[in-house]
Design a protein around this motif. Structure first.
Motif, PDB file in Angstrom:
ATOM      1  N   GLU A  51      36.477  35.358  82.872  1.00 33.79           N
ATOM      2  CA  GLU A  51      35.352  34.546  83.339  1.00 33.79           C
ATOM      3  C   GLU A  51      34.762  33.724  82.200  1.00 33.79           C
ATOM      4  O   GLU A  51      34.409  32.550  82.374  1.00 33.79           O
ATOM      5  CB  GLU A  51      34.278  35.436  83.952  1.00 33.79           C
ATOM      6  N   GLN A  52      34.650  34.335  81.044  1.00 35.81           N
ATOM      7  CA  GLN A  52      34.087  33.606  79.892  1.00 35.81           C
ATOM      8  C   GLN A  52      34.960  32.414  79.523  1.00 35.81           C
ATOM      9  O   GLN A  52      34.450  31.345  79.187  1.00 35.81           O
ATOM     10  CB  GLN A  52      33.939  34.572  78.709  1.00 35.81           C
ATOM     11  N   ARG A  53      36.278  32.594  79.602  1.00 37.34           N
ATOM     12  CA  ARG A  53      37.182  31.479  79.320  1.00 37.34           C
ATOM     13  C   ARG A  53      37.014  30.378  80.378  1.00 37.34           C
ATOM     14  O   ARG A  53      37.018  29.180  80.053  1.00 37.34           O
ATOM     15  CB  ARG A  53      38.630  31.964  79.269  1.00 37.34           C
ATOM     16  N   MET A  54      36.870  30.767  81.622  1.00 39.89           N
ATOM     17  CA  MET A  54      36.693  29.796  82.691  1.00 39.89           C
ATOM     18  C   MET A  54      35.390  29.039  82.513  1.00 39.89           C
ATOM     19  O   MET A  54      35.348  27.817  82.657  1.00 39.89           O
ATOM     20  CB  MET A  54      36.691  30.499  84.048  1.00 39.89           C
ATOM     21  N   VAL A  55      34.328  29.785  82.216  1.00 43.30           N
ATOM     22  CA  VAL A  55      33.018  29.157  82.013  1.00 43.30           C
ATOM     23  C   VAL A  55      33.070  28.169  80.854  1.00 43.30           C
ATOM     24  O   VAL A  55      32.542  27.043  80.931  1.00 43.30           O
ATOM     25  CB  VAL A  55      31.936  30.235  81.775  1.00 43.30           C
ATOM     26  N   ALA A  56      33.744  28.549  79.765  1.00 42.31           N
ATOM     27  CA  ALA A  56      33.853  27.658  78.610  1.00 42.31           C
ATOM     28  C   ALA A  56      34.619  26.387  78.978  1.00 42.31           C
ATOM     29  O   ALA A  56      34.262  25.285  78.547  1.00 42.31           O
ATOM     30  CB  ALA A  56      34.546  28.377  77.457  1.00 42.31           C
ATOM     31  N   ALA A  57      35.664  26.532  79.782  1.00 39.99           N
ATOM     32  CA  ALA A  57      36.450  25.361  80.192  1.00 39.99           C
ATOM     33  C   ALA A  57      35.663  24.452  81.116  1.00 39.99           C
ATOM     34  O   ALA A  57      35.784  23.225  81.040  1.00 39.99           O
ATOM     35  CB  ALA A  57      37.726  25.818  80.877  1.00 39.99           C
ATOM     36  N   LEU A  58      34.844  25.043  81.980  1.00 41.79           N
ATOM     37  CA  LEU A  58      34.080  24.263  82.937  1.00 41.79           C
ATOM     38  C   LEU A  58      32.878  23.554  82.309  1.00 41.79           C
ATOM     39  O   LEU A  58      32.469  22.487  82.765  1.00 41.79           O
ATOM     40  CB  LEU A  58      33.587  25.161  84.077  1.00 41.79           C
ATOM     41  N   THR A  59      32.336  24.172  81.267  1.00 46.58           N
ATOM     42  CA  THR A  59      31.085  23.662  80.709  1.00 46.58           C
ATOM     43  C   THR A  59      31.252  23.078  79.312  1.00 46.58           C
ATOM     44  O   THR A  59      30.293  22.546  78.759  1.00 46.58           O
ATOM     45  CB  THR A  59      30.028  24.776  80.677  1.00 46.58           C
ATOM     46  N   GLY A  60      32.448  23.216  78.734  1.00 46.38           N
ATOM     47  CA  GLY A  60      32.648  22.766  77.365  1.00 46.38           C
ATOM     48  C   GLY A  60      32.688  21.244  77.229  1.00 46.38           C
ATOM     49  O   GLY A  60      32.768  20.505  78.175  1.00 46.38           O
TER      50      GLY A  60
END
Length: 221
Positions: A212-221
């Motif tokens: 989830e943290q990787r997904m969040v970083a990709a979505l918000t980075g």
């Protein structure tokens, strides 16, 4: 078995972590708020997430059920070992209470924070209601944290001094708070902070949280 639901849902995460603790294989089929597939709608007529499909389990027909607690009740009956819902009456009642506390009272407040500080602005690309999130953080979250701080035993498990559904259900919404950058105040709630960190570090939770943290970083980075 197929589990339908949104990856960032605390209820979906709860079922996935529970299944990992039981060594039950679930295939997650992501479902969003729009464009929901017919297979999900068949399993969840009221669009409640998550939903489960157990192929051929009902006399050769697929068995479908929605709601995280109903899904877990089904899986617990089908796969009784290791028992994550105790059979002793008082322990069972307390486990169901903590599951309900997490699903309704806790998510009621934490969900406002998650939606308005993360989901709305970062995923749905629309303004969140910061006043509502701030009010939930100030008024709804502290009573739950105060309560948990006072009832977590020295063993680090809420019921029977071992891992149960109670711990899985209570820990899951804290991941959503972390996505919304709302951290537990370890000075105010040290026992709770240590408890949540320990449960989320378990092999059942840690890979889910990392993904989830990787997904969040990709979505918000």
């Amino acid at each position: 078995m197929i589990l339908y639901g949104a990856v960032l849902s605390p209820y979906v995460r709860k079922v996935l972590a529970y299944a990992r603790e039981k060594d039950i294989t679930l295939t997650l089929e992501p479902v969003g708020l729009a464009g929901q597939p017919p297979a999900f709608l068949e399993a969840s007529p009221f669009r409640k997430m998550p939903a489960l499909r157990d192929p051929g389990a009902d006399g050769g027909r697929d068995f479908c059920i929605s709601d995280s607690s109903a899904i877990i009740a089904y899986l617990e009956a089908k796969f009784p070992a290791p028992a994550l819902i105790p059979t002793e009456p008082m322990a069972r009642a307390r486990t169901i209470w903590f599951d309900e506390l997490a699903d309704t009272i806790f998510v009621g407040g934490s969900g406002k924070i998650f939606f308005n500080r993360f989901l709305a602005p970062k995923i749905l690309k629309r303004a969140g209601d910061e006043a509502l999130a701030a009010q939930a953080e100030a008024e709804e979250l502290p009573p739950v944290c105060d309560y948990l701080e006072g009832v977590i035993p020295a063993s680090g498990f809420l019921v029977e001094d071992r891992l149960t559904l109670a711990d899985i259900a209570v820990a899951s919404p804290f991941v959503n708070l972390a996505h919304a950058e709302c951290a537990i105040d370890a000075a105010r709630w040290p026992r709770l902070a240590a408890y949540v960190a320990a449960i989320l570090a378990r092999p059942s939770f840690a890979p889910l949280v990392a993904a989830e943290q990787r997904m969040v970083a990709a979505l918000t980075g």
